[in-house]
Design a protein around this motif. Structure first.
Motif, PDB file in Angstrom:
ATOM      1  N   UNK A 137       0.876  -1.187   0.142  1.00 15.07           N
ATOM      2  CA  UNK A 137      -0.030   0.152  -0.045  1.00 15.07           C
ATOM      3  C   UNK A 137       0.856   1.213  -0.014  1.00 15.07           C
ATOM      4  N   UNK A 138       0.562   2.204  -1.027  1.00 15.79           N
ATOM      5  CA  UNK A 138       1.305   3.399  -0.939  1.00 15.79           C
ATOM      6  C   UNK A 138       1.268   4.123   0.482  1.00 15.79           C
ATOM      7  N   UNK A 139       2.262   4.965   0.676  1.00 14.66           N
ATOM      8  CA  UNK A 139       2.178   5.531   1.840  1.00 14.66           C
ATOM      9  C   UNK A 139       1.237   6.580   2.031  1.00 14.66           C
ATOM     10  N   UNK A 140       0.629   7.305   0.768  1.00 15.18           N
ATOM     11  CA  UNK A 140      -0.143   8.121   0.753  1.00 15.18           C
ATOM     12  C   UNK A 140      -1.550   7.552   1.189  1.00 15.18           C
ATOM     13  N   UNK A 141      -1.994   6.365   0.587  1.00 15.45           N
ATOM     14  CA  UNK A 141      -3.224   5.848   0.851  1.00 15.45           C
ATOM     15  C   UNK A 141      -3.196   5.325   2.364  1.00 15.45           C
ATOM     16  N   UNK A 142      -2.149   4.995   2.848  1.00 19.77           N
ATOM     17  CA  UNK A 142      -2.013   4.381   4.122  1.00 19.77           C
ATOM     18  C   UNK A 142      -2.261   5.674   5.344  1.00 19.77           C
ATOM     19  N   UNK A 143      -1.649   6.749   4.665  1.00 23.96           N
ATOM     20  CA  UNK A 143      -1.816   7.859   5.697  1.00 23.96           C
ATOM     21  C   UNK A 143      -3.281   8.354   5.599  1.00 23.96           C
ATOM     22  N   UNK A 144      -3.930   8.338   4.640  1.00 26.07           N
ATOM     23  CA  UNK A 144      -5.290   8.710   4.638  1.00 26.07           C
ATOM     24  C   UNK A 144      -6.087   7.547   5.428  1.00 26.07           C
ATOM     25  N   UNK A 145      -5.842   6.263   5.352  1.00 26.39           N
ATOM     26  CA  UNK A 145      -6.734   5.318   5.966  1.00 26.39           C
ATOM     27  C   UNK A 145      -6.441   5.889   7.433  1.00 26.39           C
ATOM     28  N   UNK A 146      -5.142   6.238   7.991  1.00 26.45           N
ATOM     29  CA  UNK A 146      -4.784   6.310   9.431  1.00 26.45           C
ATOM     30  C   UNK A 146      -5.662   7.770   9.905  1.00 26.45           C
TER      31      UNK A 146
END
Length: 428
Positions: A137-146
């Motif tokens: 998972x891209x960092x950007x998607x992971x960050x938005x999920x968090x």
């Protein structure tokens, strides 16, 4: 731990011994305790990453992030246990099947539909953070999920005070619970929102220029006012947010690659994903927000007057800044840059120039282990290259595999852990 016992005591003081009788009551009580602990640990989870200075200085952001990652699994287990035990206990008491009881609880109990959404969001974040799935998972998607974790905490709060036997009819318990939430919220607002925004206004940081060092590696020069007041040291990193399309929503950890100046800072970034690859396209004048500094990869940790600095890949950034700082104070410094190809030796001209001007030696170790036929950083080769390695502080910055391998090699040579210094820049 002590505060966790206080949380459990909320259940203890609001539950009579006679009420915990029979299978349904026992299951319900276990569900209540697991729910209280899950909610408490959710607040701890947020507090660990609230950038509270006293916590970061005492522990370090890398260790706080590791605790944050480990705690997530425990929270999910407790949340799922809470749901299953409560529904099972209520079902036994009402003589309902578990699925039917779950539907009844969600549709008829106050605030339960919100709590259901909050729980599902938190479970989704935990799944996305699983060790096997996380690298995909891209960092950007992971960050938005968090970011949805904040919504999860708010969504589950209502059902706690509306339905929890620990709070209904217990104003002191309710006030204590609310105080916990308010305290964590205040920490988040102060250190994650207010202070970073204040720095944007106070320091006026903007991208001055972007310089290509080697293919895929760029240095970003950032200009601002009174940057010395940030208190950042060579080797430390900040969380950078560039106020440009594609960069607004995420903050990434990049370390300084040169000693800070009152009006300029520099970071060196290797293209390793969508965000880092887009750094090369930043335009001069782009506003910059930064949180930090973080990390203990600094000259303060070197106490022997001799240091060996080993960098792998983009780890040369903090190593180059730290080498400059150590050499400036007169330490005997050796820098080793490990790269698969000579074209990956970023900042090499600067290091060579520093070697000519200061008490500094630099070595490039180029080639993959397959091409070389051996590991050039194996214990015996490190000792042969640096005979007095046991008398030096060793700083390592690079990919996880390189770091772990070097730490093992140094321990085999007999170097004590207090002389080995590493930094983990991963926040997920």
């Amino acid at each position: 731990m002590a505060w966790g016992l206080v949380v459990v005591s909320l259940w203890w003081t609001s539950t009579s011994g006679s009420s915990v009788h029979g299978g349904a009551a026992v299951l319900t009580s276990l569900g209540r305790v697991s729910g209280l602990l899950a909610a408490y640990l959710m607040l701890v989870e947020l507090l660990l990453m609230a950038r509270v200075p006293v916590l970061e200085r005492a522990v370090g952001l890398d260790r706080l992030a590791a605790w944050h990652r480990g705690l997530g699994t425990n929270i999910v287990v407790l949340m799922v246990s809470h749901v299953l035990l409560i529904v099972w206990g209520y079902g036994l008491a009402d003589h309902h099947q578990p699925v039917a009881e779950l539907f009844t609880v969600i549709t008829t109990y106050p605030e339960m539909w919100k709590a259901t959404i909050g729980t599902l969001l938190f479970v989704a974040v935990a799944v996305a953070s699983a060790r096997r799935l996380r690298p995909r998972i891209s960092y950007e998607l992971w960050y938005l999920l968090h970011l949805t974790v904040y919504a999860s905490v708010l969504l589950v709060y209502g059902h706690q005070t509306a339905n929890g036997a620990e709070f209904v009819g217990h104003p002191v318990n309710r006030t204590l619970w609310q105080l916990m939430y308010v305290t964590v919220a205040a920490c988040l607002v102060i250190w994650r929102l207010a202070l970073p925004l204040g720095r944007v206004v106070r320091h006026g940081m903007r991208v001055e220029r972007v310089v290509e060092e080697t293919p895929g590696v760029v240095s970003v020069w950032i200009r601002g006012r009174h940057l010395d007041r940030l208190g950042v040291q060579p080797g430390q990193f900040l969380l950078w947010r560039f106020l440009a399309p594609g960069h607004w929503l995420t903050a990434h950890p990049y370390s300084l690659s040169a000693r800070p100046r009152p009006d300029r800072l520099r970071i060196t970034v290797k293209a390793a994903g969508d965000h880092s690859g887009a750094i090369a396209r930043l335009r001069p004048g782009t506003f910059v927000a930064a949180e930090g500094p973080f990390g203990h990869f600094t000259a303060d940790r070197a106490t022997r007057g001799k240091a060996l600095l080993i960098a792998g890949g983009s780890g040369i950034g903090p190593v180059r800044a730290l080498a400059e700082d150590l050499a400036a104070r007169g330490d005997d410094v050796i820098v080793v840059h490990r790269a698969r190809d000579a074209r990956e030796l970023a900042l090499w001209p600067e290091l060579r120039r520093m070697a000519q001007e200061r008490r500094l030696r630099v070595h490039g170790v180029v080639g993959s282990r397959r091409e070389l036929g051996y590991d050039p950083l194996a214990a015996d080769l490190v000792e042969a290259s640096v005979p007095d390695v046991l008398a030096r502080d060793v700083f390592i910055c690079g990919p996880t595999g390189l770091t772990h391998g070097l730490v093992r090699s140094l321990r085999l040579l007999g170097l004590p852990d207090e002389q080995i210094h590493t930094e983990d820049f991963s926040l997920r």
